[in-house]
Each structure stands twice: as structure tokens, then as C-alpha cells.
Design an enzyme around this catalytic site. Structure first.
Site, PDB file in Angstrom:
ATOM      1  N   ARG A  82       9.512   1.405  14.594  1.00  0.00           N
ATOM      2  CA  ARG A  82       8.561   1.911  14.838  1.00  0.00           C
ATOM      3  C   ARG A  82       9.459   2.487  15.861  1.00  0.00           C
ATOM      4  O   ARG A  82       8.553   3.435  16.343  1.00  0.00           O
ATOM      5  CB  ARG A  82       7.894   1.126  15.706  1.00  0.00           C
ATOM      6  CG  ARG A  82       6.896   0.618  15.723  1.00  0.00           C
ATOM      7  CD  ARG A  82       5.873  -0.328  16.621  1.00  0.00           C
ATOM      8  NE  ARG A  82       6.888  -0.964  17.644  1.00  0.00           N
ATOM      9  CZ  ARG A  82       6.448  -2.356  18.188  1.00  0.00           C
ATOM     10  NH1 ARG A  82       5.116  -3.054  17.638  1.00  0.00           N
ATOM     11  NH2 ARG A  82       6.862  -2.951  18.924  1.00  0.00           N
ATOM     12  N   LYS A 184       4.855   3.769  20.763  1.00  0.00           N
ATOM     13  CA  LYS A 184       5.493   2.658  21.510  1.00  0.00           C
ATOM     14  C   LYS A 184       5.946   3.790  22.873  1.00  0.00           C
ATOM     15  O   LYS A 184       7.351   4.213  23.201  1.00  0.00           O
ATOM     16  CB  LYS A 184       6.261   2.220  21.971  1.00  0.00           C
ATOM     17  CG  LYS A 184       6.179   1.254  22.329  1.00  0.00           C
ATOM     18  CD  LYS A 184       6.734  -0.282  21.629  1.00  0.00           C
ATOM     19  CE  LYS A 184       6.990  -1.723  23.087  1.00  0.00           C
ATOM     20  NZ  LYS A 184       5.628  -2.032  23.380  1.00  0.00           N
ATOM     21  N   GLU A 220      -6.777  -3.926  22.456  1.00  0.00           N
ATOM     22  CA  GLU A 220      -5.814  -4.424  22.354  1.00  0.00           C
ATOM     23  C   GLU A 220      -5.673  -4.220  23.871  1.00  0.00           C
ATOM     24  O   GLU A 220      -7.324  -4.321  24.389  1.00  0.00           O
ATOM     25  CB  GLU A 220      -4.420  -4.084  21.730  1.00  0.00           C
ATOM     26  CG  GLU A 220      -4.200  -2.569  21.901  1.00  0.00           C
ATOM     27  CD  GLU A 220      -2.713  -2.296  21.316  1.00  0.00           C
ATOM     28  OE1 GLU A 220      -1.658  -3.072  20.949  1.00  0.00           O
ATOM     29  OE2 GLU A 220      -2.517  -0.981  21.772  1.00  0.00           O
TER      30      GLU A 220
HETATM   31  N1  PLP Z   1       0.091  -3.707  22.044  1.00  0.00           N
HETATM   32  C1  PLP Z   1       0.766  -3.230  22.744  1.00  0.00           C
HETATM   33  C2  PLP Z   1      -0.086  -2.690  23.439  1.00  0.00           C
HETATM   34  C3  PLP Z   1       2.440  -3.435  23.218  1.00  0.00           C
HETATM   35  O1  PLP Z   1       3.308  -2.988  24.026  1.00  0.00           O
HETATM   36  C4  PLP Z   1       3.407  -4.413  22.141  1.00  0.00           C
HETATM   37  C5  PLP Z   1       4.658  -5.180  23.186  1.00  0.00           C
HETATM   38  O2  PLP Z   1       5.153  -4.720  22.190  1.00  0.00           O
HETATM   39  C6  PLP Z   1       2.506  -4.848  21.328  1.00  0.00           C
HETATM   40  C7  PLP Z   1       1.402  -4.726  21.520  1.00  0.00           C
HETATM   41  C8  PLP Z   1       2.960  -5.657  20.505  1.00  0.00           C
HETATM   42  O3  PLP Z   1       4.214  -6.061  19.309  1.00  0.00           O
HETATM   43  P1  PLP Z   1       5.278  -6.401  19.164  1.00  0.00           P
HETATM   44  O4  PLP Z   1       4.444  -7.512  18.463  1.00  0.00           O
HETATM   45  O5  PLP Z   1       6.072  -5.451  18.303  1.00  0.00           O
HETATM   46  O6  PLP Z   1       5.806  -6.835  20.521  1.00  0.00           O
HETATM   47  C1  COI Z   2       6.930  -5.826  24.522  1.00  0.00           C
HETATM   48  O1  COI Z   2       5.791  -7.317  23.897  1.00  0.00           O
HETATM   49  O2  COI Z   2       7.964  -5.927  23.621  1.00  0.00           O
HETATM   50  C2  COI Z   2       6.173  -5.212  25.340  1.00  0.00           C
HETATM   51  O3  COI Z   2       6.468  -3.961  25.165  1.00  0.00           O
HETATM   52  C3  COI Z   2       5.148  -5.507  25.938  1.00  0.00           C
HETATM   53  C4  COI Z   2       5.253  -5.402  27.149  1.00  0.00           C
HETATM   54  C5  COI Z   2       6.080  -5.133  27.903  1.00  0.00           C
HETATM   55  C6  COI Z   2       4.446  -3.674  27.575  1.00  0.00           C
END
Ligand code: PLP
Ligand code: COI
Length: 341
Positions: A82, A184, A220
């Protein structure tokens, strides 16, 4: 391994510097090998790409102590992939995916005394990130970059841990169609700061963002994807090209199907149908699964039958199975758990 003397169970989601961090530099078209350093500060040009035009992206994952005392990381290869996508979209040089995983492992190993013990409810949050470090004044990509990884021990993202939270439908947008919502990028989070402070000031824990084009579909929150459970027990998650492809959400959908035998559906979710769901949760690395008890839509409340006291039954099963896999109580699918030691 002697652990640090930290009151693990009272940790919130904050930054506590640990001993070592990884740093690699991109210069003259190539990455150096990178190294660990004790220096938690960065000195860069006043005109650095990150400072002027927000050329930066990041990742987030966690290391855990398993029931049998191993230190493990959950699916870092997906974070590496990612981050590579984020870099390509922001005209940044990809840090090779295998090197990314090795850098993460090396950083966790060097800070193993900060990996919270099994059963403490805390974990070691890992934050890889990259930014344009040399001067750019015309709008263009930097030519030099730094890739870093730091770690910090954390507790629950939302105060109260597994207690249901209240969110509101936001009037602000997080991401544009064909924009950067699916990567991200730091800029996505800068976009959300006004809305999150406003939500907190109004007494809400988070914002539910709708699709910017039609404002009819659920996207989201600022830091997590949505999971819904229908009254007949199906797990539904929004499909959109402008949300972050959460690794937790993708894992939970697989857990729901393969471990719990539930029907799963990734599809467009219209806000109008949200009132008919039985359960709602936010999922992400930081959030794990945070149950949503109530959604406020401009004063009109949607209260889920699971209530404000505890997680709904399906959310709870998903939570227990995922954390069981992460902490080594339940056998993980092939390749999900990366051992540090
Ligand atoms: N959506 C956003 C905007 C996020 O910042 C995050 C955090 O990483 C997620 C979703 C969840 O992603 P993940 O499960 O890969 O941490
Ligand atoms: C995460 O879950 O790792 C994130 O980046 C979410 C957040 C702290 C913005």
C-alpha cells in the site's frame, strides 16, 4: 527480554518515543541501505517538498506479544504494497517492498522492550513514513526523500476501548472522486482536521464521510473503514475507489467468511439503508474494531439495536477472532503473521 517499566494498561493512543528508529535516504536516484538511529529529530530544508506541498505518505501497523511470548507483526507485506501505491500516486520513489518489511522488523526488534506484554491490551504501533526532503519552490516533486520507521506503544484509539462510540455525518468531504482517498497521503488527514475538531467540539467521536459526488453513499471515517451487519447476520462493507483499502477490513471480511461462516458483501452502501443494519463498527489498525452505537445525521439519530453498552454479537465474534489470530490464540491464515523473534 526485559520490558520497560510502563503502565501498559493505561496507555492511550499517543506518541511515546522509543529507543531506535530506521532511516533511509533517497538521493541521486537511489536509496541508501538505511540504518537505525537514536535521533528522534529531523533537520531538513525550509523549502522541503513535504513542508511546502505536503509530499508525504505513511503507513500504520502493529506488533504484538503472543500468548506464547513471541513478538509478531500483522501482515506487514500489505502495508509495504500500500505504501508503494501511495508513493506512485504522489510521485515519490518506492522504497522496495521487501526492504520495507525488513526495516519494520529491524525497528521492532530494536525496540522490543516496548512491545507491550500479552494480555495488557496494548500493542506497539509502527509508523513507516516518507517525505520529500529537498527544496522545491515550483510545484513539482522533490528529488530527495527520507523513509523512516518509528514505533510507539499504544492503547485503544477511542477512549473506553470496546465501548460503542457516537459519530456524526460530516458536511465536509474527505476525498474527491479520482483524488487521493485510496492512498495514505498526509494531505488526506490534513483535510480532516477541521472536521474532526468540530466533531469533537460537538460531542462526537468521529465523522462519517459520504461520497463527495452524490452525498448518498457511505465512505469511511477519518481513520477507519466501516463494517455493517445486517439483521440476518450478513457482513457488509462499503466499496468505493476513494476510501483507503483497509488491511484490517480485508482481513475481517476473510475472517467472517472462512472462520465464522458468515455471508460477506463488499458493495456500495447507501446512507439511506444504514438505519436498517443491526450493527456498525469502524475497523483499522488503530481502531481494531470500534463499535458504533449511534450515528447523528444533522440531529436525526440512528441508534443500532446493539446499543451503547457493548459490542453487537457479530462484531464481538469478529473482534475476538481477529485479535485471537493476532495474539496467537487462533491459527492464522498462511502468511498473516510475521515473526520478529
Ligand atoms: N481508513 C483510513 C482513512 C485510515 O487512516 C486507516 C488507517 O490506516 C484505515 C482506513 C484502516 O486501514 P488499516 O486497517 O490498513 O489500518
Ligand atoms: C491506522 O490505523 O494505522 C491509522 O493510520 C489511523 C490513524 C491513526 C489515522
Amino acid at each position: 527480554m526485559e520490558k520497560k517499566n510502563i503502565d501498559w494498561s493505561s496507555l492511550g493512543f499517543g506518541y511515546l518515543p522509543t529507543d531506535k528508529r530506521f532511516v533511509a535516504n533517497f538521493k541521486n536516484g537511489a536509496w541508501d541501505g538505511g540504518t537505525l538511529t537514536s535521533d528522534a529529530t529531523i533537520t531538513i530544508s525550509e523549502c522541503a517538498g513535504v513542508l511546502q506541498y505536503a509530499q508525504t505518505c505513511f503507513e500504520g501497523m502493529k506488533a504484538y506479544t503472543t500468548e506464547d511470548g513471541r513478538t509478531v507483526i500483522f501482515r506487514p507485506d500489505l502495508n509495504a504494497a500500500r505504501m508503494a501505491d501511495s508513493c506512485r500516486r504522489l510521485q515519490m520513489p518506492v522504497f522496495p517492498e521487501e526492504d520495507f518489511v525488513n526495516a519494520v522488523i529491524e525497528t521492532v526488534k530494536a525496540n522490543e522492550a516496548y512491545v507491550p506484554p500479552y494480555g495488557s491490551g496494548a500493542s506497539l504501533y509502527i509508523r513507516p513514513y516518507m517525505f520529500g526532503s529537498d527544496a522545491v519552490i515550483g510545484v513539482k516533486p522533490a528529488t530527495e526523500y527520507q523513509f523512516r520507521v518509528f514505533t510507539t506503544p499504544v492503547g485503544p484509539y477511542f477512549k473506553g476501548g470496546a465501548k460503542p462510540i457516537t459519530i456524526r455525518v460530516s458536511d465536509y468531504d474527505r476525498a474527491a472522486p479520482n483524488g487521493t482517498g485510496h492512498i495514505k497521503a498526509g494531505l488526506n488527514y490534513a483535510m480532516s482536521l477541521y472536521a474532526i475538531v468540530d466533531a469533537h467540539n460537538q460531542g462526537f467521536d468521529e465523522n462519517m464521510y459520504l461520497d463527495a459526488a452524490t452525498r448518498t453513499k457511505v465512505e469511511e471515517t477519518g481513520g477507519a473503514n466501516f463494517l455493517f451487519v445486517t439483521k440476518d447476520g450478513k457482513v457488509v462493507t462499503p466499496k468505493s475507489s476513494s476510501i483507503l483499502p483497509s488491511i484490517t477490513r480485508r482481513s475481517l471480511m476473510q475472517v467472517a467468511k472462512d472462520y465464522l461462516g458468515l455471508e460477506v458483501e463488499e458493495r456500495e452502501v447507501f446512507f439511506d439503508e444504514v438505519k436498517d443494519f443491526a450493527e456498525c463498527g469502524l475497523c483499522g489498525t488503530a481502531a481494531v474494531i470500534s463499535p458504533v452505537g449511534k450515528i447523528n445525521d444533522h440531529g436525526k439519530e440512528i441508534c443500532f439495536p446493539s446499543g451503547m453498552d457493548e459490542m453487537g454479537p457479530v462484531t464481538k465474534k469478529l473482534y475476538e477472532t481477529l485479535t485471537g489470530i493476532q495474539m496467537g490464540r487462533i491459527e492464522a491464515p498462511e502468511g498473516w503473521i510475521r515473526e520478529v523473534r
